[in-house]
Design an enzyme around this catalytic site. Structure first.
Site, mmCIF file in Angstrom:
data_model
loop_
_atom_site.group_PDB
_atom_site.id
_atom_site.type_symbol
_atom_site.label_atom_id
_atom_site.label_comp_id
_atom_site.label_asym_id
_atom_site.label_seq_id
_atom_site.Cartn_x
_atom_site.Cartn_y
_atom_site.Cartn_z
ATOM 1 N N CYS A 151 1.430 8.517 -9.504
ATOM 2 C CA CYS A 151 2.211 7.700 -10.428
ATOM 3 C C CYS A 151 1.356 6.567 -11.022
ATOM 4 O O CYS A 151 0.412 6.849 -11.753
ATOM 5 C CB CYS A 151 3.478 7.200 -9.715
ATOM 6 N N TYR A 152 1.627 5.316 -10.656
ATOM 7 C CA TYR A 152 0.789 4.214 -11.165
ATOM 8 C C TYR A 152 -0.687 4.489 -10.848
ATOM 9 O O TYR A 152 -1.573 4.213 -11.660
ATOM 10 C CB TYR A 152 1.237 2.909 -10.494
ATOM 11 N N GLU A 196 4.937 12.512 -1.795
ATOM 12 C CA GLU A 196 5.185 11.984 -0.439
ATOM 13 C C GLU A 196 6.666 11.968 -0.070
ATOM 14 O O GLU A 196 7.004 11.789 1.085
ATOM 15 C CB GLU A 196 4.582 10.579 -0.316
ATOM 16 N N ASP A 228 9.267 0.837 21.399
ATOM 17 C CA ASP A 228 7.886 0.395 21.212
ATOM 18 C C ASP A 228 7.301 -0.222 22.479
ATOM 19 O O ASP A 228 6.202 0.143 22.903
ATOM 20 C CB ASP A 228 7.800 -0.622 20.057
ATOM 21 N N LYS A 284 6.552 4.659 13.751
ATOM 22 C CA LYS A 284 7.606 4.874 14.749
ATOM 23 C C LYS A 284 7.668 6.325 15.240
ATOM 24 O O LYS A 284 7.792 6.575 16.438
ATOM 25 C CB LYS A 284 8.958 4.510 14.118
ATOM 26 N N HIS A 314 5.990 12.145 -7.168
ATOM 27 C CA HIS A 314 5.767 11.612 -5.813
ATOM 28 C C HIS A 314 5.754 12.731 -4.772
ATOM 29 O O HIS A 314 6.812 13.122 -4.269
ATOM 30 C CB HIS A 314 6.843 10.579 -5.477
ATOM 31 N N GLY A 342 3.411 2.095 -8.062
ATOM 32 C CA GLY A 342 3.634 0.654 -8.061
ATOM 33 C C GLY A 342 4.531 0.274 -9.221
ATOM 34 O O GLY A 342 4.701 1.050 -10.158
#
Ligand code: XMP
Length: 516
Positions: A85-86, A174, A230, A371, A172, A58
């Site tokens: 991180c944060y 991710e 979608d 998605k 990170h 964040g």
């Protein structure tokens, strides 16, 4: 019925631009995950009995006043926690660790070395390249924690309290720039949280079909099919659940890509055997758009005509109680985030705002899906590649890519140029992978050229092609020069009225993906 969402991971959002990515990576590893605001109520946080929590990064500093705090539910929980991180700094601070501004910030790739044995780094080399993005740092592990890894700039690049199963990483895992990030997340999920791998397209379809049947019972459902991925996948899924009790309405507003309207009719009516009502409303849309050039006025006009046309059709179809929409998970996360910051950059148009006499209950079978999951579900349901792999297309269609006066002739020009660009990208293997969204934009600007010894004075076409993981930020795609040369030559030669082609090299931010 087994609850597919049970025993997954609750991701707690502290405002990182990567929060959605964390949830996606967890799901790619076969485990359900859901994003919660850091101030979500405690009951909500544990509604699916998560096997563990991940705290996102964040923009705040944990020592600032009013910095978002650890949810109280976490203090009471004995489930494993991974802070990123944060999130790591919050965990550390909660245990008495000291976080302070770092003399030199760390942004970009870094090498970490992990020495201590821990389940988080099990099976990984001792030196790893990771992606860092922080200005604060933790000087020493707080009581109960050990430093598991360090980098040049962070004495605590990873920390762990193995007894309480609480871990933190300053980097990170991710993002793709941390090549072993997925392995670290996998260790957290399977070695530390003991999650089961049960989240897959097939499992989702079985679950969704049962839920749609339970919700809809013997009633009928109406779906506004746009031709996009979608609503197409939502349609195929509901059709699998309730067959002919689903009616699809497809509004052709004349702002579609080349052959899109024909393709929708062919696939849904003929190949999938669905009830499809195709409404040709080109005239209504074009006359509502006549004279409009300001982007938000165009969007509003389109939204209004769409609601009018759709409502008219819906009134003819009696006895329909449910309205299905292809809402997906990022729409939900983003609208929740929007409501806090209340900043509208572009108003996105959907089927909202139907008149009061049309009271439907909503069916939104994809509201939990990202998605890429929607695409996997579409493929598993047997939808053709041309639909499953269509790049995202905005609700207002070509209206926001045809700048200046919207006339049928200019739309046709844009469609032809866009089809050339798309087919060349497809031939180069860059449509499905390599670019996230690629399209043409017609400018209301003329420039001088020379064609066959004659002066020309025609319109300018811009090619836009971006790479992105989440559409919130994007970079312009580094397309091969040869490909750009071929596309440009073909457009100028084959599409009358365009004599110049430009390539847009603006990232988002500061640009947006669309031009309007
Ligand atoms: P921007 O241009 O905001 O686009 O960077 C981000 C993504 O959203 C799509 N987009 C829209 N989609 N209605 C939609 O359904 C809209 O009004 C709209 N405007 C932008 C855009 O195509 C991109 O994928």
């Amino acid at each position: 019925m087994h609850d597919l969402k049970r025993g997954g991971i609750a991701v707690i959002d502290f405002g990182s631009q990567y929060t959605q990515l964390i949830a996606r990576r967890v799901r790619e590893l076969g485990v359900y995950s859901e994003v919660y605001a850091s101030d979500a109520n405690p009951k909500q946080l544990i509604q699916h009995q998560p096997a563990g929590f991940i705290l996102s990064g964040g923009p705040a500093s944990v020592y600032e006043q009013n910095a978002p705090q650890l949810p109280a539910a976490l203090a009471q929980s004995d489930k494993p926690v991974l802070g990123i991180c944060y999130g790591m700094q919050l965990l550390a601070q909660a245990s008495g660790g000291k976080v302070s501004p770092s003399a030199s910030r760390e942004y970009g790739p870094a090498t970490i070395t992990h020495r201590a044995r821990s389940p988080l780094f099990d099976g990984l080399a001792s030196e790893l390249t990771v992606w860092m993005s922080h200005g604060d740092r933790l000087e020493a592990p707080p009581p109960g924690y050990h430093a598991l890894a360090e980098s040049d700039n962070s004495p605590c690049a990873a920390i762990g309290d193995m007894r309480r199963n609480r871990y933190g990483v300053q980097f990170h895992p991710e993002v793709r720039h941390s090549p072993q990030g997925a392995a670290i997340l996998s260790n957290f999920l399977f070695r530390i949280c003991a999650c089961q791998k049960n989240w897959s397209a097939e499992a989702f379809i079985g679950d969704a079909v049962a839920k749609i049947r339970a919700q809809v019972k013997n009633e009928r459902v109406l779906l506004a099919l746009s031709g996009g991925v979608d609503s197409a996948v939502a349609g195929a899924l509901i059709h699998r659940a309730i067959g002919e009790r689903l009616t699809c309405v497809f509004v052709d507003h004349g702002l579609l890509r080349q052959d899109e309207a024909q393709q929708v009719a062919r696939v849904f009516r003929h190949e999938l055997g669905m009830n499809l009502i195709a409404v040709n409303a080109v005239e209504s849309f074009l006359s509502a758009l006549r004279g409009l050039t300001e982007p938000e006025s165009k969007r509003k006009a389109i939204g209004k005509v769409f609601v009018d046309v759709f409502s008219q059709e819906a009134r003819h179809l009696r006895d329909i109680r449910f309205l299905a929409q292809g809402t997906i998970y990022p729409d939900i996360i983003e609208s929740a985030a929007d409501s806090k910051s209340a900043k509208t950059i572009k108003s996105h148009h959907n089927v909202g705002g139907l008149p009061a006499d049309l009271r439907f209950e909503l069916v939104e079978p994809l509201r939990d899906c990202f998605k890429d999951e929607v695409r996997a579900i579409g493929a598993a349901l047997g939808l053709p590649d041309a639909i499953v792999w269509r790049q995202p297309f905005p609700g207002p269609g070509l209206a926001i890519r045809c700048l200046g006066a919207l006339t049928w002739e200019r739309l046709e020009k844009l469609r032809a140029a866009d089809a050339i660009f798309t087919s060349e990208l497809d031939a180069a293997g860059l449509l499905r992978r390599g670019t996230a969204q690629s399209f043409a934009v017609l400018l209301p600007v003329k420039s001088v050229g020379v064609m066959g010894d004659k002066r020309s004075y025609e319109e300018v076409l811009v090619l836009r092609s971006v790479t992105t993981d989440d559409f919130m930020t994007a970079d312009w795609a580094r397309l091969p020069y040869d490909l750009l040369a071929r596309v440009s030559a073909r457009i100028v030669n084959e599409v009358a009225g365009i004599n110049r082609v430009a390539y847009d090299i603006t990232s988002k931010p500061p640009g947006t993906i669309e031009w309007e």
